[in-house]
Design an enzyme around this catalytic site. Structure first.
Site, PDB file in Angstrom:
ATOM      1  N   ARG A   1       0.856  -1.188   0.000  1.00  0.00           N
ATOM      2  CA  ARG A   1       0.000   0.000   0.000  1.00  0.00           C
ATOM      3  C   ARG A   1       0.886   1.230   0.000  1.00  0.00           C
ATOM      4  O   ARG A   1       1.989   1.216   0.578  1.00  0.00           O
ATOM      5  CB  ARG A   1      -0.844   0.062   1.274  1.00  0.00           C
ATOM      6  CG  ARG A   1      -2.145  -0.676   1.200  1.00  0.00           C
ATOM      7  CD  ARG A   1      -3.153  -0.009   0.252  1.00  0.00           C
ATOM      8  NE  ARG A   1      -4.395  -0.729   0.198  1.00  0.00           N
ATOM      9  CZ  ARG A   1      -4.658  -1.764  -0.591  1.00  0.00           C
ATOM     10  NH1 ARG A   1      -3.743  -2.228  -1.414  1.00  0.00           N
ATOM     11  NH2 ARG A   1      -5.843  -2.341  -0.580  1.00  0.00           N
TER      12      ARG A   1
ATOM     13  N   GLU B   1      -1.987   7.992  -4.011  1.00  0.00           N
ATOM     14  CA  GLU B   1      -2.287   7.605  -5.393  1.00  0.00           C
ATOM     15  C   GLU B   1      -3.736   7.949  -5.748  1.00  0.00           C
ATOM     16  O   GLU B   1      -4.588   7.968  -4.861  1.00  0.00           O
ATOM     17  CB  GLU B   1      -2.012   6.099  -5.598  1.00  0.00           C
ATOM     18  CG  GLU B   1      -2.891   5.188  -4.792  1.00  0.00           C
ATOM     19  CD  GLU B   1      -2.491   3.709  -4.915  1.00  0.00           C
ATOM     20  OE1 GLU B   1      -1.314   3.380  -4.733  1.00  0.00           O
ATOM     21  OE2 GLU B   1      -3.396   2.905  -5.172  1.00  0.00           O
TER      22      GLU B   1
ATOM     23  N   HIS C   1      -0.961   0.417  -9.633  1.00  0.00           N
ATOM     24  CA  HIS C   1      -1.719  -0.442  -8.701  1.00  0.00           C
ATOM     25  C   HIS C   1      -2.471  -1.556  -9.458  1.00  0.00           C
ATOM     26  O   HIS C   1      -3.705  -1.625  -9.416  1.00  0.00           O
ATOM     27  CB  HIS C   1      -2.701   0.410  -7.871  1.00  0.00           C
ATOM     28  CG  HIS C   1      -3.098  -0.244  -6.585  1.00  0.00           C
ATOM     29  ND1 HIS C   1      -3.365   0.438  -5.433  1.00  0.00           N
ATOM     30  CD2 HIS C   1      -3.275  -1.561  -6.265  1.00  0.00           C
ATOM     31  CE1 HIS C   1      -3.710  -0.404  -4.466  1.00  0.00           C
ATOM     32  NE2 HIS C   1      -3.647  -1.630  -4.952  1.00  0.00           N
TER      33      HIS C   1
END
Ligand code: GLV
Length: 326
Positions: free
Chosen positions: A240, A269, A287
């Site tokens: 993360r 993000e 991601h």
């Protein structure tokens, strides 16, 4: 009979909407419009269930706006977008999608590790820019994967998948650090040795981060930790954003205090720290570690199964806070 109202917060495979519509009155977002916090709260107002992704924050404010809400099914294994204690206090069940993405995500950890160690992205940019004129003994020379030391921080299901790939597939010497140590049987299966965090940082040739994000894991890798790593080491983050201090990492990469990094997740993000965009020795992906079609379908189906299981049959498959129902 009137159907129970649910919200699907983001665009999803049409067949999942079809499955949910068999049971529920579904408000969806197949146009994938970005909703503000207020818009999300307004849409939750009359809903009993919600299908969310890691991008929707379900906190005390969202819950206060949704008096009828009973379940939020996240299409992700990570759930740091949920305030689970607040959900439990309001008796809202939280579910996630474990297991179905483990192997796909571990594959991607390896993809980033290899792209980083073997400078795949740099090589591709070099070639496209027309810079490849002739052979050179040190052209884009990287570091070896086979026989090297693979460090893993966070040793849950995905960490174990990465350890298995490293030990069994590439003959790597695997070390790990985790809040709790694996049983000797699992350590033997995945061929991984438990070490302190300091030894992990100092010894790993490739360090992969696979721990969940929480306030306790915020900036677990910052300037001090990067300073302990080998100057030849690679860092891979598929966990993360926020676990790594991205500003400190960009500086370490620029000054070659570590060799390279592969990042699939970022602080704040989809914004990316501008300094990461200017250093060449980093591979950046948006991601996508769980992004294969079969795995994304399995995740979406599991989130749908949780909604159907709980709201229609009284039992969710993968609850995070079963105590919410007490
Ligand atoms: C992806 O990041 C997930 O948590 O599933």
């Amino acid at each position: 009979m009137k159907k129970t109202k649910i919200l699907v917060a983001r665009a999803i495979f049409p067949e999942i909407i079809g499955r949910l519509e068999q049971y529920f009155d579904v408000e969806h977002n197949q146009a994938d419009e970005p909703w503000s916090k207020q818009q999300l709260a307004d849409k939750l107002r009359d809903k009993v269930g919600a299908f969310t992704t890691g991008a929707e924050r379900i906190d005390a404010d969202a819950l206060a706006a949704a008096p009828q809400l009973k379940i939020c099914a996240n299409m992700a294994v990570g759930y740091n977008n949920f305030d689970v204690p607040a959900m439990t206090a309001r008796q809202v069940l939280a579910t996630n999608t474990p297991d179905v993405l483990t192997e796909t995500t571990a594959d991607f950890g390896f993809a980033l590790l290899m792209a980083t160690a073997r400078r795949v992205a740099e090589g591709e940019h070099y070639l496209r820019a027309g810079k490849w004129k002739r052979w050179a003994y040190d052209m884009l020379a990287g570091s070896d994967i086979h026989g090297s030391t693979l460090g893993i921080l966070g040793m849950g299901r995905i960490g174990q998948g990465i350890a298995r790939r490293g030990a069994h597939g590439f003959g790597m010497n695997v070390i790990y650090h985790n809040r709790s140590r694996l049983t000797p049987e699992i350590e033997a299966q995945v061929k991984a040795r438990y070490v302190s965090k300091e030894e992990l940082l100092k010894t790993a040739d490739h360090l992969v981060l696979v721990l969940p994000y929480s306030p306790a894991s915020h900036h677990v890798i910052g300037a001090a930790e990067l300073a302990l790593m080998k100057p030849t080491a690679n860092l891979v983050n598929i966990a993360r954003g926020g676990i790594v201090d991205d500003a400190a990492l960009a500086l370490a990469l620029r000054d070659k205090r570590i060799a390279a990094a592969g990042l699939d997740v970022f602080e704040g993000e989809p914004k990316v720290h501008p300094d990461l965009l200017t250093v060449p020795n980093v591979v950046l992906t948006p991601h996508i570690a769980s992004a294969t079609v079969p795995t994304r379908k399995a995740m979406a189906n599991l989130a749908a199964d949780n909604l159907i299981g709980f709201l229609v049959h009284g039992k969710a498959l993968t609850p995070l806070n079963p105590e919410a129902l007490n």
